[in-house]
Design an enzyme around this catalytic site. Structure first.
Site, short mmCIF file in Angstrom:
data_model
loop_
_atom_site.label_atom_id
_atom_site.label_comp_id
_atom_site.label_asym_id
_atom_site.label_seq_id
_atom_site.Cartn_x
_atom_site.Cartn_y
_atom_site.Cartn_z
CG HIS A 145 3.05 0.78 -10.45
ND1 HIS A 145 2.27 1.92 -10.37
CD2 HIS A 145 3.31 0.40 -9.18
CE1 HIS A 145 2.08 2.21 -9.09
NE2 HIS A 145 2.70 1.31 -8.35
CG HIS B 177 6.48 0.23 -3.46
ND1 HIS B 177 5.12 0.27 -3.24
CD2 HIS B 177 6.98 -0.64 -2.55
CE1 HIS B 177 4.81 -0.55 -2.25
NE2 HIS B 177 5.93 -1.11 -1.81
#
Length: 182
Positions: free
Chosen positions: A154, A115
């Site tokens: 993440h 992303h």
């Protein structure tokens, strides 16, 4: 020499400590709903919507941006996939039993953040063609990265690597497209 051998473990530890602190604080005050919305704005359709809006308002660079994004994603997706599946970093929620993520990631590995890579590639390309939007698009790309930490999928270094990769891939895309758009 011993410190050099321990460096990766020490970096992982700092990354984990940073991750836990950031994810806890970034989930406030919305409990993660804002992070979900920001993260979703970085899904592929967000870039298309932006380009369609640029076309709708008659921006002269809308076509060039769409072309660059298409070329950029043709380059980015295999590079990102190769890196993720070669490096195979475990996601934070799979590494720590004491942590619960707010979402389940769509792929297995963590490094780099896809992303964030896509968001910074978009921001870099957009800022090149539409410099007046630079601050806005880079702030949004940074929020995409932070949202991925808040959601628990993440580590901070995944985000930093994604930002660097996306920016680098935008530069590569601009070089590869040199002459096509003029």
């Amino acid at each position: 020499m011993k410190w050099l051998m321990q460096l990766p473990m020490q970096l992982q530890r700092v990354d984990e400590i940073s991750f836990f602190w950031l994810s806890r604080h970034l989930r406030r005050p919305s409990g993660g709903s804002l992070a979900r919305w920001i993260s979703k704005s970085g899904d592929g359709y967000g870039y298309l919507i932006f380009c369609l809006l640029a076309f709708a308002i008659g921006d002269a660079d809308a076509g060039a941006l769409l072309t660059l994004l298409l070329l950029g994603f043709l380059i980015e997706l295999p590079v990102y996939w190769l890196l993720k599946n070669t490096l195979r970093r475990t996601r934070p929620y799979e590494r720590s039993a004491k942590f619960t993520s707010l979402i389940k990631a769509s792929d297995k590995f963590s490094f780099p953040s896809g992303h964030t890579t896509a968001a910074f590639m978009f921001a870099s390309l957009c800022a090149t063609l539409m410099p007046s939007l630079s601050l806005l698009v880079f702030a949004w790309a940074g929020l995409i990265g932070l949202s991925r930490i808040a959601l628990g999928v993440h580590y901070p270094t995944d985000i930093l690597a994604g930002a660097a990769l996306g920016t680098g891939l935008a530069s590569f895309t601009l070089v590869a497209a040199n002459g096509w758009l003029v």
